[in-house]
Design an enzyme around this catalytic site. Structure first.
Site, short mmCIF file in Angstrom:
data_model
loop_
_atom_site.label_atom_id
_atom_site.label_comp_id
_atom_site.label_asym_id
_atom_site.label_seq_id
_atom_site.Cartn_x
_atom_site.Cartn_y
_atom_site.Cartn_z
CG HIS A 15 -1.75 1.00 1.37
ND1 HIS A 15 -3.25 0.92 1.66
CD2 HIS A 15 -1.71 2.56 0.92
CE1 HIS A 15 -3.81 2.18 1.56
NE2 HIS A 15 -2.82 3.05 1.26
CG HIS A 17 -0.88 6.87 -1.42
ND1 HIS A 17 -2.04 7.08 -2.12
CD2 HIS A 17 -1.01 6.44 -0.22
CE1 HIS A 17 -3.03 6.43 -1.35
NE2 HIS A 17 -2.43 6.18 -0.25
CG LEU A 18 4.50 4.96 -5.81
CD1 LEU A 18 4.85 3.72 -6.83
CD2 LEU A 18 5.71 5.24 -4.96
NE ARG A 19 0.82 11.86 -3.23
CZ ARG A 19 -0.18 11.34 -2.68
NH1 ARG A 19 -1.31 10.80 -3.03
NH2 ARG A 19 -0.20 11.64 -1.37
CG HIS A 134 -9.47 5.15 3.41
ND1 HIS A 134 -8.24 5.66 3.26
CD2 HIS A 134 -10.30 5.46 4.35
CE1 HIS A 134 -8.40 6.25 4.27
NE2 HIS A 134 -9.51 6.58 4.88
CG ASP A 242 -1.37 5.20 3.65
OD1 ASP A 242 -1.49 5.23 2.55
OD2 ASP A 242 -2.23 5.57 4.59
CG HIS A 246 0.37 15.16 0.86
ND1 HIS A 246 -0.59 15.88 -0.17
CD2 HIS A 246 0.07 14.16 1.40
CE1 HIS A 246 -1.55 14.84 -0.12
NE2 HIS A 246 -1.18 13.73 0.93
O1 DOR Z 1 -3.16 10.02 4.96
C1 DOR Z 1 -3.44 9.52 3.64
N1 DOR Z 1 -3.04 10.13 2.61
N2 DOR Z 1 -4.17 8.52 3.78
C2 DOR Z 1 -4.94 8.26 2.77
O2 DOR Z 1 -5.65 7.17 2.67
C3 DOR Z 1 -4.61 8.73 1.29
C4 DOR Z 1 -3.34 9.25 1.42
C5 DOR Z 1 -2.81 10.48 0.25
O3 DOR Z 1 -3.10 9.88 -0.82
O4 DOR Z 1 -2.21 11.34 0.44
ZN ZN Z 2 -3.19 5.09 1.35
#
Ligand code: DOR
Ligand code: ZN
Length: 334
Positions: A15, A17-19, A134, A242, A246
């Site tokens: 799990h 996030h790679l954007r 989620h 996870d 950002h």
């Molecule tokens: O804190 C989080 N950021 N929880 C998520 O489920 C998504 C993630 C994000 O994509 O930034």
């Molecule tokens: Zn996530």
């Protein structure tokens, strides 16, 4: 004798996030240093929904970080038909991710009507695809959102008894207990940050917006239950960082949710397992149980970690990473 070197199968981050765009390469290369395979979450803009979008996303990530293998997933949308699900499966999908509308980053186009997705769940059950959740009720009080979501897992069991379900980033004792109470087709991923921190680290002193994420990090009692599950050697619980980058300004000025842990999650997990005297369970948690749940071959590539202190940078790619500026006691062997 104290252990100062460990070799295991290279981990799976199930799990992350790679954007998209320019920074994807940096994020993908960071995780590639620690993990062999990743499940990249589909909450991109636009989201990954069709088979073509899913295959394109896999290609972009694998080209950006040579050696890294993508396990493809799509975002569940109520409009998906049985034929769409079949096409996704045929194109290599392992899982569909369900986001309740507004629960987290880029989930505005998420699902409002749970029942309207039941035909999608039915198709996924029959195609052997995993349902990734989620698990938060977005309109409930923030600390209760996960707990209030859990009855939906019972509903899934009742309606789709063979469907494999993952409660992602479990953040409460209630979530752990629920996964434990359900049959073996229900599992949970555990992040390094929910293993390591409590809510006091986020808001107990001065606000640390870089530890703000969804689901929010909870109490010491919740963390205790999450640790116990991770260290228990129960195949229902496995690693998913996870990691969710950002940019610093978005975290500090806009309060974006997500913790960037691609570089520090695994050494943090090792520290946690070490403190609990459970290093013998590390490989299963990082590299075996998740692959087994997904029906993936185990990774053949190995990685060696050594006890050698390094300092996590204050900032990387414009992002403040988890444990910025701290001494970390494990690293990859060079
Ligand atoms: O804190 C989080 N950021 N929880 C998520 O489920 C998504 C993630 C994000 O994509 O930034
Ligand atoms: Zn996530």
């Amino acid at each position: 004798m104290a252990i100062d070197r460990i070799t295991i199968r290279k981990p799976d981050d199930l799990h992350i996030h790679l954007r998209q765009g320019e920074l994807l390469q940096d994020y993908a290369q960071d995780v590639g240093k620690w993990c062999k395979r990743v499940v990249p979450m589909p909450n991109t803009v636009p989201p990954v929904i069709t088979a073509n979008q899913m295959l394109d996303y896999k290609k972009v990530i694998e080209e950006a970080s040579p050696g890294l293998v993508v396990v493809p997933v799509f975002k569940i949308d109520a409009s998906l038909t049985f034929d769409d699900i079949k096409a996704l499966k045929k194109s290599g999908a392992f899982m569909g991710k369900y986001y309740p509308q507004g629960a987290t980053t880029n989930s505005k186009g998420g699902n409002t009507d749970w029942k309207s997705c039941f035909s999608v769940f039915e198709a996924m059950e029959s195609e052997g695809l995993i349902l990734s959740m989620h698990g938060e009720e977005p309109d409930d009080p923030v600390l209760l959102r996960e707990e209030r979501y859990l009855s939906r897992l019972d509903e899934l069991l009742m309606n789709f008894p063979k469907l494999k379900v993952i409660l992602e980033h479990v953040s409460t004792k209630a979530g752990i207990d629920k996964v434990l109470s359900l049959p073996s087709n229900f599992a949970g991923t555990i992040t390094a940050h929910h293993l390591h921190y409590t809510l006091d680290d986020v808001i107990g002193g001065s606000l640390n917006s870089h530890l703000f994420c969804k689901p929010i990090i909870k109490s010491a009692e919740d963390r205790q239950a999450i640790r116990a599950a991770a260290f228990s050697g129960n195949p229902k619980f496995f690693y998913g960082s996870d990691s969710a980058p950002h940019q610093k300004r978005d975290k500090e000025l806009k309060g974006a949710a997500g913790i960037y842990s691609a570089l520090t999650a695994i050494p943090t997990v090792i520290e946690e397992f070490e403190s609990a005297n459970k290093l013998d369970c590390l490989e299963n948690f990082l590299s075996t149980y998740g692959a087994n749940f997904y029906n993936l071959e185990l990774n053949q590539e190995k990685i060696t970690f050594e006890k050698k202190t390094w300092t996590c940078p204050q900032e990387i790619h414009g992002v403040v990473p988890m444990r910025a500026g701290e001494s970390i006691s494990w690293n990859r062997a060079q």
